[in-house]
Design a protein around this motif. Structure first.
Motif, PDB file in Angstrom:
ATOM      1  N   GLN A 135       0.841  -1.195   0.000  1.00  0.00           N
ATOM      2  CA  GLN A 135       0.000   0.000   0.000  1.00  0.00           C
ATOM      3  C   GLN A 135       0.872   1.238   0.000  1.00  0.00           C
ATOM      4  O   GLN A 135       1.953   1.234   0.586  1.00  0.00           O
ATOM      5  CB  GLN A 135      -0.866   0.038   1.268  1.00  0.00           C
ATOM      6  N   PHE A 136       0.421   2.276  -0.671  1.00  0.00           N
ATOM      7  CA  PHE A 136       1.128   3.547  -0.608  1.00  0.00           C
ATOM      8  C   PHE A 136       0.108   4.674  -0.721  1.00  0.00           C
ATOM      9  O   PHE A 136      -1.051   4.439  -1.090  1.00  0.00           O
ATOM     10  CB  PHE A 136       2.207   3.654  -1.695  1.00  0.00           C
ATOM     11  N   TYR A 137       0.552   5.871  -0.387  1.00  0.00           N
ATOM     12  CA  TYR A 137      -0.360   7.001  -0.359  1.00  0.00           C
ATOM     13  C   TYR A 137      -0.110   7.887  -1.568  1.00  0.00           C
ATOM     14  O   TYR A 137       0.950   8.481  -1.705  1.00  0.00           O
ATOM     15  CB  TYR A 137      -0.151   7.778   0.946  1.00  0.00           C
ATOM     16  N   ILE A 138      -1.090   7.910  -2.490  1.00  0.00           N
ATOM     17  CA  ILE A 138      -0.983   8.723  -3.711  1.00  0.00           C
ATOM     18  C   ILE A 138      -2.381   9.173  -4.081  1.00  0.00           C
ATOM     19  O   ILE A 138      -3.355   8.522  -3.709  1.00  0.00           O
ATOM     20  CB  ILE A 138      -0.382   7.895  -4.877  1.00  0.00           C
ATOM     21  N   PHE A 139      -2.498  10.259  -4.880  1.00  0.00           N
ATOM     22  CA  PHE A 139      -3.805  10.727  -5.331  1.00  0.00           C
ATOM     23  C   PHE A 139      -4.650  11.168  -4.134  1.00  0.00           C
ATOM     24  O   PHE A 139      -5.874  11.076  -4.179  1.00  0.00           O
ATOM     25  CB  PHE A 139      -4.579   9.590  -6.028  1.00  0.00           C
ATOM     26  N   GLY A 140      -4.000  11.562  -3.059  1.00  0.00           N
ATOM     27  CA  GLY A 140      -4.742  11.947  -1.865  1.00  0.00           C
ATOM     28  C   GLY A 140      -5.481  10.783  -1.239  1.00  0.00           C
ATOM     29  O   GLY A 140      -6.438  10.972  -0.494  1.00  0.00           O
ATOM     30  N   THR A 141      -5.059   9.581  -1.536  1.00  0.00           N
ATOM     31  CA  THR A 141      -5.759   8.425  -0.994  1.00  0.00           C
ATOM     32  C   THR A 141      -4.807   7.230  -0.858  1.00  0.00           C
ATOM     33  O   THR A 141      -3.710   7.247  -1.389  1.00  0.00           O
ATOM     34  CB  THR A 141      -6.958   8.060  -1.909  1.00  0.00           C
ATOM     35  N   LEU A 142      -5.276   6.225  -0.143  1.00  0.00           N
ATOM     36  CA  LEU A 142      -4.471   5.022   0.019  1.00  0.00           C
ATOM     37  C   LEU A 142      -4.672   4.111  -1.196  1.00  0.00           C
ATOM     38  O   LEU A 142      -5.797   3.810  -1.558  1.00  0.00           O
ATOM     39  CB  LEU A 142      -4.937   4.305   1.292  1.00  0.00           C
ATOM     40  N   VAL A 143      -3.565   3.726  -1.817  1.00  0.00           N
ATOM     41  CA  VAL A 143      -3.651   2.824  -2.970  1.00  0.00           C
ATOM     42  C   VAL A 143      -3.101   1.466  -2.541  1.00  0.00           C
ATOM     43  O   VAL A 143      -1.996   1.385  -1.997  1.00  0.00           O
ATOM     44  CB  VAL A 143      -2.812   3.376  -4.154  1.00  0.00           C
ATOM     45  N   GLY A 144      -3.877   0.428  -2.756  1.00  0.00           N
ATOM     46  CA  GLY A 144      -3.431  -0.919  -2.402  1.00  0.00           C
ATOM     47  C   GLY A 144      -3.315  -1.773  -3.655  1.00  0.00           C
ATOM     48  O   GLY A 144      -4.174  -1.709  -4.539  1.00  0.00           O
ATOM     49  N   ILE A 145      -2.222  -2.540  -3.745  1.00  0.00           N
ATOM     50  CA  ILE A 145      -2.060  -3.455  -4.890  1.00  0.00           C
ATOM     51  C   ILE A 145      -1.846  -4.857  -4.352  1.00  0.00           C
ATOM     52  O   ILE A 145      -1.033  -5.063  -3.449  1.00  0.00           O
ATOM     53  CB  ILE A 145      -0.838  -3.048  -5.751  1.00  0.00           C
ATOM     54  N   SER A 146      -2.586  -5.819  -4.891  1.00  0.00           N
ATOM     55  CA  SER A 146      -2.349  -7.230  -4.570  1.00  0.00           C
ATOM     56  C   SER A 146      -2.063  -7.964  -5.872  1.00  0.00           C
ATOM     57  O   SER A 146      -2.789  -7.779  -6.852  1.00  0.00           O
ATOM     58  CB  SER A 146      -3.585  -7.868  -3.931  1.00  0.00           C
ATOM     59  N   ILE A 147      -1.027  -8.770  -5.850  1.00  0.00           N
ATOM     60  CA  ILE A 147      -0.648  -9.525  -7.048  1.00  0.00           C
ATOM     61  C   ILE A 147      -0.550 -10.989  -6.664  1.00  0.00           C
ATOM     62  O   ILE A 147       0.000 -11.327  -5.613  1.00  0.00           O
ATOM     63  CB  ILE A 147       0.697  -9.001  -7.609  1.00  0.00           C
ATOM     64  N   TRP A 148      -1.068 -11.836  -7.516  1.00  0.00           N
ATOM     65  CA  TRP A 148      -1.066 -13.270  -7.232  1.00  0.00           C
ATOM     66  C   TRP A 148      -0.291 -14.011  -8.317  1.00  0.00           C
ATOM     67  O   TRP A 148      -0.430 -13.706  -9.503  1.00  0.00           O
ATOM     68  CB  TRP A 148      -2.516 -13.779  -7.191  1.00  0.00           C
ATOM     69  N   GLY A 149       0.510 -14.988  -7.888  1.00  0.00           N
ATOM     70  CA  GLY A 149       1.018 -15.973  -8.836  1.00  0.00           C
ATOM     71  C   GLY A 149       2.295 -15.630  -9.574  1.00  0.00           C
ATOM     72  O   GLY A 149       2.606 -16.268 -10.579  1.00  0.00           O
ATOM     73  N   VAL A 150       3.035 -14.617  -9.124  1.00  0.00           N
ATOM     74  CA  VAL A 150       4.359 -14.378  -9.718  1.00  0.00           C
ATOM     75  C   VAL A 150       5.386 -14.322  -8.574  1.00  0.00           C
ATOM     76  O   VAL A 150       5.009 -14.274  -7.406  1.00  0.00           O
ATOM     77  CB  VAL A 150       4.432 -13.065 -10.546  1.00  0.00           C
ATOM     78  N   SER A 151       6.669 -14.318  -8.950  1.00  0.00           N
ATOM     79  CA  SER A 151       7.692 -14.313  -7.904  1.00  0.00           C
ATOM     80  C   SER A 151       7.645 -12.999  -7.115  1.00  0.00           C
ATOM     81  O   SER A 151       7.150 -11.981  -7.608  1.00  0.00           O
ATOM     82  CB  SER A 151       9.081 -14.473  -8.526  1.00  0.00           C
ATOM     83  N   GLU A 152       8.236 -13.063  -5.933  1.00  0.00           N
ATOM     84  CA  GLU A 152       8.270 -11.874  -5.085  1.00  0.00           C
ATOM     85  C   GLU A 152       8.986 -10.721  -5.793  1.00  0.00           C
ATOM     86  O   GLU A 152       8.546  -9.575  -5.752  1.00  0.00           O
ATOM     87  CB  GLU A 152       9.007 -12.229  -3.789  1.00  0.00           C
ATOM     88  N   GLN A 153      10.066 -11.054  -6.491  1.00  0.00           N
ATOM     89  CA  GLN A 153      10.836 -10.008  -7.156  1.00  0.00           C
ATOM     90  C   GLN A 153      10.027  -9.345  -8.276  1.00  0.00           C
ATOM     91  O   GLN A 153       9.982  -8.127  -8.401  1.00  0.00           O
ATOM     92  CB  GLN A 153      12.126 -10.614  -7.721  1.00  0.00           C
ATOM     93  N   LYS A 154       9.362 -10.183  -9.058  1.00  0.00           N
ATOM     94  CA  LYS A 154       8.560  -9.648 -10.162  1.00  0.00           C
ATOM     95  C   LYS A 154       7.422  -8.775  -9.628  1.00  0.00           C
ATOM     96  O   LYS A 154       7.151  -7.698 -10.160  1.00  0.00           O
ATOM     97  CB  LYS A 154       7.991 -10.814 -10.971  1.00  0.00           C
TER      98      LYS A 154
END
Ligand code: AMP
Ligand code: MG
Length: 343
Positions: free
Chosen positions: A26-45
């Motif tokens: 999660q990070f704070y951008i656009f005056g709001t909290l943005v959350g990203i979840s990714i499934w099924g790829v390596s941690e690095q990717k």
């Protein structure tokens, strides 16, 4: 400038840990909290992809800012001065928003920046002192009749035939941003992900063998009103008066302005639209809030929307039949639900 200097704040980093497949940040951008979840790829990717998206969001935030100096405020200044302006980066936004303006009968109208400012919404601090504008001043700005039809482009040059136009893309920027971000994730080889920009959400693929489960916020701002499962490519976008509003003498003024009378829209506390395109769902959620109980169904049809849920100021929920089949309400907190005719 604050936004310029690459200041997104990393609030949380939950990479892998107990689960090898899901990566979340999660990070704070656009005056709001943005959350990203990714499934099924390596941690690095996943980590590289998330960093790329964070940077993209940061530059969109800067480019489209409606009241801190940005390419958009430069264009607005040129419009007010009756000048032609060259800003190729804004052309796709103008084209898309003009189309959505027409589809919504002008209820989604990003040309009403002066009215949005007049109501005190060109500010990060909405708790600061506020007195509603005078009816005369509102009438003056409404009479200028700013419209997306006033905006024209030739090559990279942009001009307006109406100096009363001031552009503010707040009603669809986040929806459009999640469209672009999902497109970027795909290019980076991510097939299963969800991006949530403060209640403006888009998902692709699945979470393992299950669909993504989305919580839709109650207009009281804290509880979850309902849940909906999404898989494939879909956006779930909510507009509401629970996040950005002004208050004066106990009356709450919504940040969604009715372009026809220049006043904050009344009637719905929250409107949620599901559509493949985030830009469309975002513009529609704002337009349907303005359309109100009388007209939301007609405008939704005209915009090609298939799933809508609207909550009025008493907490009564309106849904079209297809949406009724998808949303699940908590058994102990089921609201009064009115199912409309099909869209
Ligand atoms: P949303 O949360 O998507 O409904 O967007 C609300 C934001 O869109 C407001 O904070 C304003 O910046 C802008 N806005 C308000 N009313 C309108 C309108 N009728 N058409 C387009 N943009 C609007
Ligand atoms: Mg919107």
């Amino acid at each position: 400038m604050q936004t310029r200097t690459y200041t997104f704040i990393l609030l949380l980093l939950l990479l892998s840990g107990c689960n090898h497949q899901i990566h979340q940040q999660q990070f704070y951008i656009f005056g709001t909290l943005v959350g990203i979840s990714i499934w099924g790829v390596s941690e690095q990717k996943a980590s590289e992809a998330i960093n790329t998206i964070a940077k993209d969001f940061q530059s969109m935030h800067h480019n489209w800012h409606a009241w801190q100096k940005s390419p958009l405020t430069d264009l607005n200044q040129a419009i007010a001065a009756g000048q032609v302006w060259t800003e190729p980066s804004l052309l796709p936004l103008l084209k898309k928003s003009k189309h959505l303006y027409n589809q919504s009968d002008g209820l989604f109208n990003p040309a009403i920046g002066q009215l949005i400012k007049l109501w005190g919404f060109h500010s990060d601090d909405l708790s600061s002192e506020f007195i509603p504008p005078s009816p005369e001043k509102i009438a003056e700005l409404v009479a200028l009749a700013p419209s997306m039809e006033d905006i024209h482009s030739e090559g990279n040059q942009i001009y307006s035939t109406n100096r009363g136009v001031q552009l503010d893309f707040g009603a669809f920027a986040k929806g459009y941003a999640v469209d672009l971000a999902i497109e970027k994730l795909r290019q980076l080889g991510v097939q299963n992900a969800i991006i949530n920009a403060g209640g403006n959400l888009k998902a692709i693929g699945k979470k393992g063998d299950k669909p993504w489960l989305i919580g839709i916020r109650h207009p009281n701002g804290t509880d979850i009103l309902a849940a909906v499962a999404v898989s494939g490519e879909e956006s779930v976008i909510s507009s509401g008066n629970y996040e950005r509003f002004r208050e004066y003498e106990g009356v709450r003024y919504s940040h969604i302005i009715d372009p026809r009378n220049g006043k904050p829209a009344q009637g719905f506390s929250s409107v949620t639209v599901i559509a493949r395109s985030g830009a469309l769902a975002d513009a529609a959620s704002t337009a349907l809030t303005v359309a109100g109980l009388q007209d939301w169904h007609r405008i939704a049809r005209q915009m090609g929307i298939k799933y809508v849920m609207l909550v009025d100021e008493k907490g009564i929920v309106y849904v079209n039949p297809a949406m009724a089949k998808r949303v699940q309400f908590p058994a102990d907190k089921k609201p009064q639900i009115i199912v409309s005719k099909p869209l």
